[in-house]
Write an enzyme that holds these catalytic residues in place. Structure first.
Site, PDB file in Angstrom:
ATOM      1  N   THR A 190     -10.085  -1.722  11.072  1.00  9.85           N
ATOM      2  CA  THR A 190      -9.314  -1.822   9.850  1.00  9.85           C
ATOM      3  C   THR A 190      -9.515  -1.295   8.625  1.00  9.85           C
ATOM      4  O   THR A 190      -9.582  -0.326   8.188  1.00  9.85           O
ATOM      5  CB  THR A 190      -8.461  -3.047  10.051  1.00  9.85           C
ATOM      6  N   LYS A 224     -15.364  -5.267  15.073  1.00 10.14           N
ATOM      7  CA  LYS A 224     -14.769  -5.065  13.916  1.00 10.14           C
ATOM      8  C   LYS A 224     -14.470  -6.353  13.060  1.00 10.14           C
ATOM      9  O   LYS A 224     -14.367  -7.310  13.593  1.00 10.14           O
ATOM     10  CB  LYS A 224     -13.366  -4.322  14.256  1.00 10.14           C
ATOM     11  N   THR A 267     -11.774 -12.436  11.339  1.00 10.40           N
ATOM     12  CA  THR A 267     -10.685 -11.636  11.810  1.00 10.40           C
ATOM     13  C   THR A 267     -11.728 -10.622  12.428  1.00 10.40           C
ATOM     14  O   THR A 267     -11.881  -9.667  11.809  1.00 10.40           O
ATOM     15  CB  THR A 267      -9.975 -11.061  10.658  1.00 10.40           C
ATOM     16  N   GLU A 288     -15.264  -6.972   2.897  1.00 11.71           N
ATOM     17  CA  GLU A 288     -14.409  -6.481   1.717  1.00 11.71           C
ATOM     18  C   GLU A 288     -14.729  -6.780   0.295  1.00 11.71           C
ATOM     19  O   GLU A 288     -15.032  -7.816  -0.163  1.00 11.71           O
ATOM     20  CB  GLU A 288     -13.052  -6.794   1.915  1.00 11.71           C
ATOM     21  N   ASN A 335      -7.520  -7.028  -1.669  1.00 14.05           N
ATOM     22  CA  ASN A 335      -6.546  -8.048  -1.099  1.00 14.05           C
ATOM     23  C   ASN A 335      -5.142  -8.347  -1.752  1.00 14.05           C
ATOM     24  O   ASN A 335      -4.307  -9.149  -1.401  1.00 14.05           O
ATOM     25  CB  ASN A 335      -7.306  -9.465  -0.784  1.00 14.05           C
ATOM     26  N   SER A 379      -1.707  -5.656   2.124  1.00 14.87           N
ATOM     27  CA  SER A 379      -3.014  -5.164   2.508  1.00 14.87           C
ATOM     28  C   SER A 379      -3.149  -6.179   3.721  1.00 14.87           C
ATOM     29  O   SER A 379      -3.031  -7.022   3.807  1.00 14.87           O
ATOM     30  CB  SER A 379      -3.963  -5.068   1.338  1.00 14.87           C
TER      31      SER A 379
END
Lengths: 383, 383
Positions: A146, A168, A179, A259, A378, A383
């Site tokens: 993602t 992932k 996640t 991220e 974010n 997003s």
């Protein structure tokens, strides 16, 4: 590499059109046996996505012959219709593969609260089924990305058998799993109970100790599929070690790709009265936004470490706490220690050692710094 | 206004040179009586600054005649010598004011792990003592600012008596109180036990429900001093209401001035089985970095709200949860509700309503969004 490193597995990754970008978004992993033993670990979040609820049921049956994974939509908080979508996905894959839907796990990742476009997803399953190959592991790993910037795979090769895997995950990484979708495969010949023990032992000290941003997902799924194709039944402790090695490798890759992060922070809690104390303290440090900002600024701000320790219920005396940052003991006995100017924080990896001076137990938690890039990534709409 | 609104109090604020900027950094509040009854609430952090340890002892005596407050240094994690510095501060103030050191509270704020420059602080106490006046409340409020952009004061005037107060705090705001120093004064005539009950009731639903960034300070201090100078002994419930009103006003001012924040987020949890459940859920939502980023981006991302609720132990069924953002029920029964495009998030204040559909209890928690400015402010060296 990836999920097709072990004998008995084929995989594929295709672009089904779930992502507006046109990037690959649907993966299929099939276990051709002879064994179909499997184990799974799922998010501890009480709000669970439809595919998690489905796959938990599949695992109760003990055998998993295939896994359908999609990015481009989490199918979480989508109500009974969302669950029907997951069921229909498994049924469709069963038809395409000549398998039983009750043995097909499903995993999804992406936005919460939006139904999946089944008119694109189901043809995607057909396309993936047509492309299945023993070299498809890399493409499957690409299709589950993602916000990941790289795909993540790992392999542990042992005498006569292999554990391989893909993962992932880049944000919303937190305890009770991130996640993240992880599929591990092995050609070792072990039953579901042995797989379950090995997987729980491995995830407890790897994925469960990654805490990028304290946010627990609705979709986290880790599956371990065993084909038995090697014909080797390894010693269980040796097998657990190999599964742990692959999980550790993948967990580190998740942290490296978190991220917006500019630092990977290894928090070692030592001198704890119990492992639970060490984990609680490590997590508290990992979740302190002020400290995460300080590390981003390469500021060895040990006061924020003590502040975080002080909010826990772990056994310690404030005036016996010691903290080292990259090996420099900047805090000794709860007060100023060595010169903070000695701390070199230029490199991406930063180690914080917190000594509770209350026992001999320890634990390591991995987290990231908090950056303006994390905020930007974010705060973009949807997003 | 401020701490000198009530009769019987004088205050001052001076620049003692603790801050490199030369801004005011030392405040003095003196209760001239006739009563010296007082109550205090301190950080729940187990790593407590020297002035907190000192002032807790002072409060056990029941009477507080003066409070010395400084910004420019927290005097936390400074060991036995740091405690001696606090003791010396109280002794010095006692000498300057002709009072007993055992009745003088001390509060400090600023960097952790650095000794205070006593050669500047003690002359500062003398300077403040010389400037004490019944109009000194504003200057005292200015002298306790750190990263605050405005000073914070509030007053509640009732029939014949007054509750006034000042506060500082802009970051590290969290439960069990924030990095905040608060001094409340009243000319009501109440004993220490009544003051304690009123203060605990007031802080429980005000400062304790402000959770800007989840980081609990080592120095939080809220003091309530009563001079009895009005000669009025108000009804205790009326008094508690007035103290609560002042605390609520100051708590809102803290949130409005939180570091880097662009949104003030009011989280209302309703339909809870218990108030404790409502608070737990509210805090979990308030601490979800992904949600805080989404609100910054004016994205009504209700999936992140459900995700946060799902990590709690509160009583609820996932498929009965409802979430409104600024009054629009974007999530109903755990799934998609009204059109998210209807949500208007242009204004600074954002209200998130989480309905657990499990009872009739409720609670409100205030937090802020997470912004790049927050990161910048807290990643600068030694901020």
């Amino acid at each position: 590499m990836s999920v097709t490193a072990a004998q008995g597995f084929v995989a594929a990754g295709v672009a089904a059109g779930l992502k507006e970008s046109g990037a690959p978004d649907l993966a299929l992993v099939v276990n051709r046996g002879p064994s179909t033993a499997a184990a799974g670990v799922f998010t501890a979040n009480r709000v669970k996505a439809a595919p998690v609820l489905w796959s938990e049921q599949v695992l109760k049956g003990g055998g998993v012959t295939a896994v359908v994974l999609n990015s481009g939509g989490a199918n979480a908080c989508t109500g009974p219709l969302g669950f029907q979508d997951t069921h229909a996905t498994a049924e469709h894959a069963a038809g395409a593969l000549g398998l039983n839907a009750a043995e097909i796990a499903v995993a999804s990742t992406g936005l919460i609260g939006i139904r999946l476009p089944m008119d694109r997803l189901l043809p995607g399953v057909d396309a993936a089924a047509a492309e299945l190959s023993a070299h498809g592991g890399e493409r499957a790993a690409l299709a589950i990305m993602t916000t990941d910037t790289v795909h993540k795979t790992a392999v542990a090769q042992r005498a006569g058998w292999i554990v391989g895997g893909m993962a992932k995950g880049a944000g919303m990484l937190a305890p009770g799993l991130a996640t993240m979708l992880v599929v591990l495969t092995t050609d070792a010949d072990l039953d579901a109970a042995a797989l379950d023990r090995a997987l729980r032992a491995a995830t407890r000290t790897t994925f469960d100790r990654v805490d990028s941003d304290g946010c627990m997902s609705t979709n986290d799924t880790v599956l371990l599929l065993a084909s038995g194709a090697s014909g080797v039944a390894p010693d269980e402790s040796e097998f657990t070690e190999a599964v742990t090695a692959v999980c550790d490798d993948l967990a580190r890759q998740l942290i490296k790709d978190a991220e917006g992060a500019s630092k990977d922070i290894r928090i070692e809690v030592v001198g704890a009265a119990s492992e639970a104390d060490a984990v609680e303290v490590g997590r508290s440090i990992a979740r302190n936004n002020l400290l995460k900002c300080a590390i981003h600024g390469e500021d060895p701000n040990w006061g924020r470490v003590l502040s975080a320790i002080g909010t826990t219920s772990a056994a310690f005396e404030p005036d016996r706490l010691n903290v080292a940052i990259n090996g420099v003991w900047v805090c000794r006995n709860g007060s100023v220690g060595e010169d903070r100017e000695l701390v070199d924080m230029r490199f991406r990896e930063v180690t914080i050692t917190a000594d509770l001076a209350a026992g001999t137990e320890s634990a390591v938690i991995w987290t990231n710094d908090l950056t303006a890039d994390y905020v930007h990534e974010n705060s973009a709409y949807s997003s």
